[in-house]
Design a protein around this motif. Structure first.
Motif, PDB file in Angstrom:
ATOM      1  N   THR A 287       0.975  -1.412  -0.018  1.00 11.34           N
ATOM      2  CA  THR A 287       0.132   0.026  -0.135  1.00 11.34           C
ATOM      3  C   THR A 287       0.729   1.245   0.428  1.00 11.34           C
ATOM      4  N   LEU A 288       1.505   0.694   0.474  1.00  8.90           N
ATOM      5  CA  LEU A 288       2.960   2.685   0.324  1.00  8.90           C
ATOM      6  C   LEU A 288       3.364   2.744  -0.771  1.00  8.90           C
ATOM      7  N   VAL A 289       3.976   1.443  -1.791  1.00  6.40           N
ATOM      8  CA  VAL A 289       4.601   1.485  -2.783  1.00  6.40           C
ATOM      9  C   VAL A 289       3.743   1.992  -3.949  1.00  6.40           C
ATOM     10  N   GLU A 290       2.077   1.629  -3.719  1.00  7.04           N
ATOM     11  CA  GLU A 290       1.456   2.211  -3.941  1.00  7.04           C
ATOM     12  C   GLU A 290       1.113   3.561  -3.490  1.00  7.04           C
ATOM     13  N   HIS A 291       1.071   4.408  -2.642  1.00  3.71           N
ATOM     14  CA  HIS A 291       0.727   5.324  -2.528  1.00  3.71           C
ATOM     15  C   HIS A 291       2.201   7.093  -2.641  1.00  3.71           C
ATOM     16  N   TYR A 292       2.683   6.297  -2.269  1.00  6.20           N
ATOM     17  CA  TYR A 292       4.473   6.819  -2.755  1.00  6.20           C
ATOM     18  C   TYR A 292       4.510   6.858  -4.375  1.00  6.20           C
ATOM     19  N   GLY A 293       3.958   6.092  -4.673  1.00  6.28           N
ATOM     20  CA  GLY A 293       4.193   5.524  -6.418  1.00  6.28           C
ATOM     21  C   GLY A 293       5.310   5.222  -6.531  1.00  6.28           C
ATOM     22  N   ARG A 294       6.532   3.960  -5.603  1.00  4.71           N
ATOM     23  CA  ARG A 294       7.463   3.684  -5.383  1.00  4.71           C
ATOM     24  C   ARG A 294       7.693   2.260  -6.487  1.00  4.71           C
ATOM     25  N   GLN A 295       7.081   1.543  -7.117  1.00  7.99           N
ATOM     26  CA  GLN A 295       7.074   0.769  -7.617  1.00  7.99           C
ATOM     27  C   GLN A 295       8.867  -0.203  -8.104  1.00  7.99           C
ATOM     28  N   GLU A 296       9.589   0.644  -8.233  1.00  6.47           N
ATOM     29  CA  GLU A 296      10.932   0.121  -7.687  1.00  6.47           C
ATOM     30  C   GLU A 296      11.274  -0.315  -6.854  1.00  6.47           C
ATOM     31  N   VAL A 297      10.909  -0.325  -5.592  1.00  2.59           N
ATOM     32  CA  VAL A 297      11.405  -0.976  -4.231  1.00  2.59           C
ATOM     33  C   VAL A 297      10.852  -2.063  -4.386  1.00  2.59           C
ATOM     34  N   ALA A 298       9.506  -2.189  -4.475  1.00  2.00           N
ATOM     35  CA  ALA A 298       8.877  -3.528  -5.280  1.00  2.00           C
ATOM     36  C   ALA A 298       9.700  -4.691  -5.555  1.00  2.00           C
ATOM     37  N   GLU A 299       9.923  -4.174  -6.941  1.00  2.00           N
ATOM     38  CA  GLU A 299      10.262  -4.754  -8.134  1.00  2.00           C
ATOM     39  C   GLU A 299      11.750  -5.338  -7.609  1.00  2.00           C
ATOM     40  N   LEU A 300      12.618  -4.684  -6.356  1.00  4.67           N
ATOM     41  CA  LEU A 300      13.584  -5.331  -5.652  1.00  4.67           C
ATOM     42  C   LEU A 300      13.138  -6.135  -5.021  1.00  4.67           C
ATOM     43  N   TYR A 301      12.379  -5.513  -4.191  1.00  2.90           N
ATOM     44  CA  TYR A 301      12.095  -7.126  -3.003  1.00  2.90           C
ATOM     45  C   TYR A 301      11.360  -7.898  -3.475  1.00  2.90           C
ATOM     46  N   ASP A 302      11.034  -8.018  -4.307  1.00  3.91           N
ATOM     47  CA  ASP A 302      10.024  -9.078  -5.025  1.00  3.91           C
ATOM     48  C   ASP A 302      11.359 -10.014  -6.054  1.00  3.91           C
ATOM     49  N   LYS A 303      12.381  -9.331  -6.443  1.00  2.00           N
ATOM     50  CA  LYS A 303      13.512  -9.819  -7.697  1.00  2.00           C
ATOM     51  C   LYS A 303      14.236 -10.734  -5.734  1.00  2.00           C
ATOM     52  N   LEU A 304      15.030 -10.123  -5.160  1.00  6.94           N
ATOM     53  CA  LEU A 304      15.935 -10.551  -4.091  1.00  6.94           C
ATOM     54  C   LEU A 304      15.499 -11.752  -3.503  1.00  6.94           C
ATOM     55  N   GLU A 305      13.762 -11.584  -3.124  1.00  9.29           N
ATOM     56  CA  GLU A 305      13.350 -12.449  -1.810  1.00  9.29           C
ATOM     57  C   GLU A 305      13.704 -13.692  -3.035  1.00  9.29           C
ATOM     58  N   SER A 306      12.410 -14.054  -4.649  1.00 12.67           N
ATOM     59  CA  SER A 306      12.659 -15.084  -5.490  1.00 12.67           C
ATOM     60  C   SER A 306      13.548 -15.011  -5.254  1.00 12.67           C
ATOM     61  N   GLU A 307      15.384 -14.408  -6.265  1.00 12.50           N
ATOM     62  CA  GLU A 307      16.300 -15.251  -6.176  1.00 12.50           C
ATOM     63  C   GLU A 307      16.667 -15.904  -5.013  1.00 12.50           C
ATOM     64  N   PHE A 308      17.254 -15.481  -3.628  1.00 15.76           N
ATOM     65  CA  PHE A 308      17.074 -16.039  -2.509  1.00 15.76           C
ATOM     66  C   PHE A 308      16.353 -17.840  -2.227  1.00 15.76           C
ATOM     67  N   VAL A 309      15.220 -17.511  -2.003  1.00 17.77           N
ATOM     68  CA  VAL A 309      14.233 -18.781  -2.011  1.00 17.77           C
ATOM     69  C   VAL A 309      14.245 -19.962  -3.062  1.00 17.77           C
ATOM     70  N   SER A 310      14.689 -19.240  -4.205  1.00 17.03           N
ATOM     71  CA  SER A 310      14.869 -21.053  -5.155  1.00 17.03           C
ATOM     72  C   SER A 310      16.044 -21.363  -4.536  1.00 17.03           C
ATOM     73  N   ARG A 311      17.260 -20.258  -4.332  1.00 17.63           N
ATOM     74  CA  ARG A 311      18.450 -20.638  -3.664  1.00 17.63           C
ATOM     75  C   ARG A 311      19.311 -21.638  -2.952  1.00 17.63           C
ATOM     76  N   LYS A 312      18.998 -20.733  -1.943  1.00 10.67           N
ATOM     77  CA  LYS A 312      18.639 -21.513  -0.259  1.00 10.67           C
ATOM     78  C   LYS A 312      17.573 -22.037  -0.022  1.00 10.67           C
TER      79      LYS A 312
END
Ligand code: COA
Length: 397
Positions: A287-312
């Protein structure tokens, strides 16, 4: 023949005592405060009501909540002598050191005149009053810490605002939109309590000696500072800053894992298949990403999560979404762990009171693996030492 002691390094898997305050169930991925799922509390309650629940065991009715709010508002102000002490903490010290020092002074002021350490642990009523006082004043301490580092004066609290809105007001000098206040309130509730984690256990150990509640909280703040515990929310932002944006995640992670770095905000001693608090905090972050229009934060968040979870196969903990959420709200990175203090003080104090209600001194054993007995050259045993040696010989027979 001596048997090897069964050592549980880090007390992993050891059940130390009962608690009625919260239940962490990694199997069902659930966290209950006094029986209520934390997600339900985060969706429906103001933080003050959750504090009441943790202390009293039940959610407050309207009158009880109003009474707590009146008390909380009466202690919100940053006392002048506490401000003066904060001002003497080096400006480049970590804010956790500032919060620890301020909490210690709050305790010394409150307990001034107490004649003997025998009175330190206090009655249940006294400890509830002390808990409310700390709960109420910590936002002023944390908010002023951030403002001081920005060269700004403290802001007086506002009586017309609830805890969460007033906290943001004292930090930023305005009250943000409801969506931000709500995300902040949720984060406080999610951080409030988590059974026998390192800082809570520290608080219980100190309380078990019949020391005072403030000393127990000061010790807990010290434990929370560590990056394996509360310091991780701050560390997540450092990692985000290092990575920059989602396109850098893969090379950054390759390098970090090649150097066996711990990726902060991932992993948990108890939850091995995901932290029950993460989906709620992630939704607040969205909701904060949406509110502040900061989509790039969500992209970084999701990418690091999916990469780390799939590797470890290691999942995010609460610090992973809360770090970027606090960043979006406008908090400086070093302020994140002090925010955790302001929330967790409710759980700590509930545990201190529970410990005192059926106390046993916490004093585990250790297995010695240092040098065998040896003697200082030239030492001539006196009578007392000779008696010790004789007793040891007798025991060995
Ligand atoms: C929280 C934490 C201390 C729990 O640790 P634990 O139960 O003692 O588990 P360990 O640290 O022994 O980890 C077990 C294995 O997973 C690895 N691991 C755990 N968390 C990891 C992380 N965040 N990054 C990389 N590897 C991790 C360890 O390196 C270890 O690997 P090994 O068996 O090859 O040595 C740990 O996951 C961690 O350090 N996380 C990062 C800090 C953090 O986010 N803390 C906040 C917790 S709420």
């Amino acid at each position: 023949m001596t048997t090897e002691p069964d050592i549980k390094k880090g007390l992993a898997g050891v059940v130390v005592d009962y608690t009625a305050i919260s239940k962490v169930n990694p199997e069902t991925n659930s966290l209950l405060y006094r029986g209520y799922p934390v997600q339900e509390l985060a969706a429906t309650q103001p933080f003050e009501a959750v504090a009441y629940l943790l202390w009293h065991g039940e959610l407050p009715d309207e009158v009880q909540l109003a009474q707590l709010r009146t008390l909380e508002r009466s202690y919100r102000h940053l006392p002048a002598d506490v401000r003066a002490v904060i001002d003497r903490v080096p400006i480049d010290a970590h804010p956790m050191d500032e919060v620890r020092t301020a909490a210690s002074l709050i305790g010394a002021r409150d307990l001034a005149g107490m004649g003997s350490v025998l009175d330190a642990s206090g009655s249940a009523e006294e400890n509830l009053a002390r808990s409310i006082r700390l709960f109420a004043v910590l936002p002023a301490i944390v908010a002023y810490g951030q403002r001081r580092r920005r060269g700004l004066d403290p802001i007086e609290p506002r009586d017309d605002l609830d805890y969460a809105a007033n906290f943001l007001w004292m930090t930023f000098g305005d009250v943000p939109e409801d969506v931000v206040v709500d995300a902040f309130n949720r984060s406080m509730i999610l951080y409030a309590e988590h059974s026998f984690n390192a800082s809570t256990f520290t608080a219980r150990v100190i309380a078990s000696t019949l020391s005072d509640l403030y000393s127990a909280v000061v010790g807990a703040i010290g434990a929370l500072k560590g990056p394996l515990h509360g310091g991780a929310n701050e560390a997540v932002l450092h990692i985000f800053d290092e990575i920059g944006d989602a396109s850098n995640v893969v090379p950054w992670l390759d390098e970090a894992l090649a150097h066996k770095r711990k990726i902060m905000g991932f992993g948990h001693r108890v939850y091995k298949r995901g932290d029950s608090r993460v989906p709620t905090m992630k939704a607040a972050l969205d909701t904060l990403v949406e509110h502040y229009g900061r989509q790039e934060v969500a992209e970084l968040y999701d990418k690091l999560e999916s990469e780390f979870v799939s590797r470890k196969g290691i999942y995010p903990n609460l610090d992973y979404p809360s770090g970027p959420a606090y960043n979006l709200m406008g908090f400086d990175t070093p302020t994140f762990t002090p925010l955790f203090v302001a929330a967790r003080v409710t759980g700590w104090t509930a545990h201190i009171m529970e410990q005192l209600a059926s106390n046993a001194l916490i004093r585990p054993l250790s297995a010695y693996n240092g040098p065998d007995e040896r003697h200082v050259e030239g030492y001539v045993p006196d009578e007392a030492m000779a008696a010790v040696a004789a007793r040891a010989e007798e025991a060995a027979d």
